[in-house]
Motif scaffolding. Sequence first.
Motif, PDB file in Angstrom:
ATOM      1  N   PRO A 251       0.781  -1.239   0.000  1.00 53.53           N
ATOM      2  CA  PRO A 251       0.000   0.000   0.000  1.00 53.53           C
ATOM      3  C   PRO A 251       0.814   1.291   0.000  1.00 53.53           C
ATOM      4  O   PRO A 251       0.457   2.257  -0.689  1.00 53.53           O
ATOM      5  N   THR A 252       1.909   1.343   0.757  1.00 51.77           N
ATOM      6  CA  THR A 252       2.696   2.584   0.787  1.00 51.77           C
ATOM      7  C   THR A 252       3.281   2.905  -0.593  1.00 51.77           C
ATOM      8  O   THR A 252       3.404   4.072  -0.964  1.00 51.77           O
ATOM      9  N   MET A 253       3.646   1.881  -1.359  1.00 47.47           N
ATOM     10  CA  MET A 253       4.133   2.099  -2.724  1.00 47.47           C
ATOM     11  C   MET A 253       3.012   2.642  -3.610  1.00 47.47           C
ATOM     12  O   MET A 253       3.215   3.586  -4.378  1.00 47.47           O
ATOM     13  N   ALA A 281      -0.015  -5.816   3.288  1.00 48.37           N
ATOM     14  CA  ALA A 281      -0.610  -4.991   4.340  1.00 48.37           C
ATOM     15  C   ALA A 281      -1.987  -4.590   3.839  1.00 48.37           C
ATOM     16  O   ALA A 281      -2.239  -4.609   2.633  1.00 48.37           O
ATOM     17  N   SER A 282      -2.886  -4.226   4.755  1.00 52.77           N
ATOM     18  CA  SER A 282      -4.243  -3.876   4.329  1.00 52.77           C
ATOM     19  C   SER A 282      -4.234  -2.590   3.504  1.00 52.77           C
ATOM     20  O   SER A 282      -3.634  -1.592   3.901  1.00 52.77           O
ATOM     21  N   LEU A 283      -4.906  -2.639   2.360  1.00 48.43           N
ATOM     22  CA  LEU A 283      -5.008  -1.475   1.478  1.00 48.43           C
ATOM     23  C   LEU A 283      -6.202  -0.641   1.924  1.00 48.43           C
ATOM     24  O   LEU A 283      -7.338  -1.123   1.904  1.00 48.43           O
ATOM     25  N   PRO A 284      -5.967   0.617   2.338  1.00 51.59           N
ATOM     26  CA  PRO A 284      -7.110   1.446   2.728  1.00 51.59           C
ATOM     27  C   PRO A 284      -8.122   1.553   1.588  1.00 51.59           C
ATOM     28  O   PRO A 284      -7.746   1.686   0.418  1.00 51.59           O
ATOM     29  N   ALA A 285      -9.405   1.483   1.935  1.00 54.92           N
ATOM     30  CA  ALA A 285     -10.462   1.507   0.920  1.00 54.92           C
ATOM     31  C   ALA A 285     -10.354   2.734   0.026  1.00 54.92           C
ATOM     32  O   ALA A 285     -10.563   2.669  -1.187  1.00 54.92           O
ATOM     33  N   TYR A 303      -4.197 -11.243   0.221  1.00 53.91           N
ATOM     34  CA  TYR A 303      -3.787 -11.405   1.611  1.00 53.91           C
ATOM     35  C   TYR A 303      -2.777 -12.535   1.662  1.00 53.91           C
ATOM     36  O   TYR A 303      -3.049 -13.650   1.211  1.00 53.91           O
ATOM     37  N   GLY A 304      -1.572 -12.217   2.137  1.00 54.47           N
ATOM     38  CA  GLY A 304      -0.530 -13.230   2.143  1.00 54.47           C
ATOM     39  C   GLY A 304       0.363 -13.128   3.358  1.00 54.47           C
ATOM     40  O   GLY A 304       0.327 -12.145   4.099  1.00 54.47           O
ATOM     41  N   SER A 415      -9.743  -1.743  16.836  1.00 55.92           N
ATOM     42  CA  SER A 415      -9.033  -2.162  15.629  1.00 55.92           C
ATOM     43  C   SER A 415      -8.305  -0.965  15.028  1.00 55.92           C
ATOM     44  O   SER A 415      -8.936   0.019  14.628  1.00 55.92           O
ATOM     45  N   PRO A 416      -6.966  -1.015  14.937  1.00 55.79           N
ATOM     46  CA  PRO A 416      -6.248   0.113  14.336  1.00 55.79           C
ATOM     47  C   PRO A 416      -6.636   0.333  12.878  1.00 55.79           C
ATOM     48  O   PRO A 416      -6.612   1.467  12.395  1.00 55.79           O
ATOM     49  N   LEU A 417      -7.014  -0.743  12.177  1.00 56.73           N
ATOM     50  CA  LEU A 417      -7.423  -0.587  10.773  1.00 56.73           C
ATOM     51  C   LEU A 417      -8.690   0.250  10.655  1.00 56.73           C
ATOM     52  O   LEU A 417      -8.850   1.024   9.712  1.00 56.73           O
TER      53      LEU A 417
END
Length: 509
Positions: A251-253, A281-285, A303-304, A415-417
Amino acid sequence: METTLTSLISGHPGDMPAIGAPGRDWLNYDGLRALAHEVADSLNGMGIDADDRVAIVLPNGPEMATAFVTVAQAATTAPLNPAYREDEYAFYLEDLKAKALLLQDGYDGPAFAAASKLGMRIIRLSVPDGAPAGHFTLSSDGEATRKTRAPCSDDIALILHTSGTTSRPKIVPLTQTNVAASAQHIRESLDLRPADRCMNVMPLFHIHGLIAAVAASLSAGGSIWCAPGFDALKFFGWMKEAAPTWYTAVPTMHQAILSRAGRNADVIAAAKLRFLRSSSASLPAQVMVQLQQTFGAPVIEAYGMTEAAHQMACNPLPPRVQKPGAVGVEAGPMIRIAHELENHLIEGTGEVVISGPNVTPGYESNPDANAKSFFEADGARWFRTGDQGAFDADGYLHLTGRLKEIINRGGEKISPLEVDGVLLDHPEVAQVVTFALPHSKLGEEVAAAIVLTEGSAATEKDIRAFAAERMADFKVPRKVVILDEIPKGATGKMQRIGLAEKLGLVEGV
């Protein structure tokens, strides 16, 4: 299903391109298979075969990709981060019990120093002038008794360490079958074909790049164009040269790519990507939606994790729905929800567990970790992922966070997410990572590190007021830290655990 890396690449037409790189000719499948035979012959002559481990420290690029693919057809590969210091190399090389270290010709940095002190065999990789991308030769000093055993499906192809954020890193061995099965799972999820080309910007000492970009593409007879790492400033120039049908990133990339997309609209229009992939990592919506709108292509979140040889779940391709905020449907191993403390499966929210041919046989020399991580139920052996989540009515998995990252504020679980998702709706917030801040009375308090959009004058008070209107009071961050850049791990992932300490925040406010 293919069961070894050799069988993974065996049946594709020889003249099809396999490995590319900036300004280099393509290495085709005949060339890749010939290289694998040459590498096996060289390693066997150095006394190395399927029973031995070869650590690899190379810069990102085509030779790192082909070194992994070819060495793993003769021995066990152990790629290491080229940015480690000498004491880190000393730890990992000893822990791995590596027999040899593969280095670029002329390199005499900290990996060489650590291996030399350990008395390890050094293997040098040289690229002949004018060679196609990924082609190399190997050499080594010293004599050895020739060995010839080739790997079979149960032999270890790849060894990686877990990140070890809160404890000593664990050794994750992945068999030939694990790697080949995961590559096939990804190939099927993405419907990869020989015409597909992946532009790889992921580090190739990490499971995401090694399996999703390299092994899955080769499994399909497709091609991989290997960038020398990730660089948002060069990304669109590379895209123009590579002409990929897809790329995969964390996601950061993706967020860094989006920040430069506006001035590269012509490259995006010409690229015609079939899809974009996000994982690790979880991709923000919000980012998923923005990527879809910017590139005019579906964004496939997967998800891996290392212990699963990467992929576990994956959002489906159109015409099925890609759900922002979901990591997709079962995509390889079986996925179920287990009780977080007891060894049985449950309905609803709990710990995500997996079982399948891509799952590691177990941590090496770590019976305690294996006892905690694996259990038998309903006729299968399940691995505990450490993630909390639940399936929706359509069979899509939604994660609520790492169990270790869930913030416990005086008994209230946050949940931090979820907090990330709310804060990213603020128009002046570009990136956010919510984390636990130690607190003397509550145990933990909610904190958030934020990067603002360019030119923003938003304050901590503004951000907290925005959050207070949108979530329960106990979830609102008590501390908001505005940064130019959020600290990241070696693979580009933002790390919640230990962030308070990294930022010098000792006590909750």
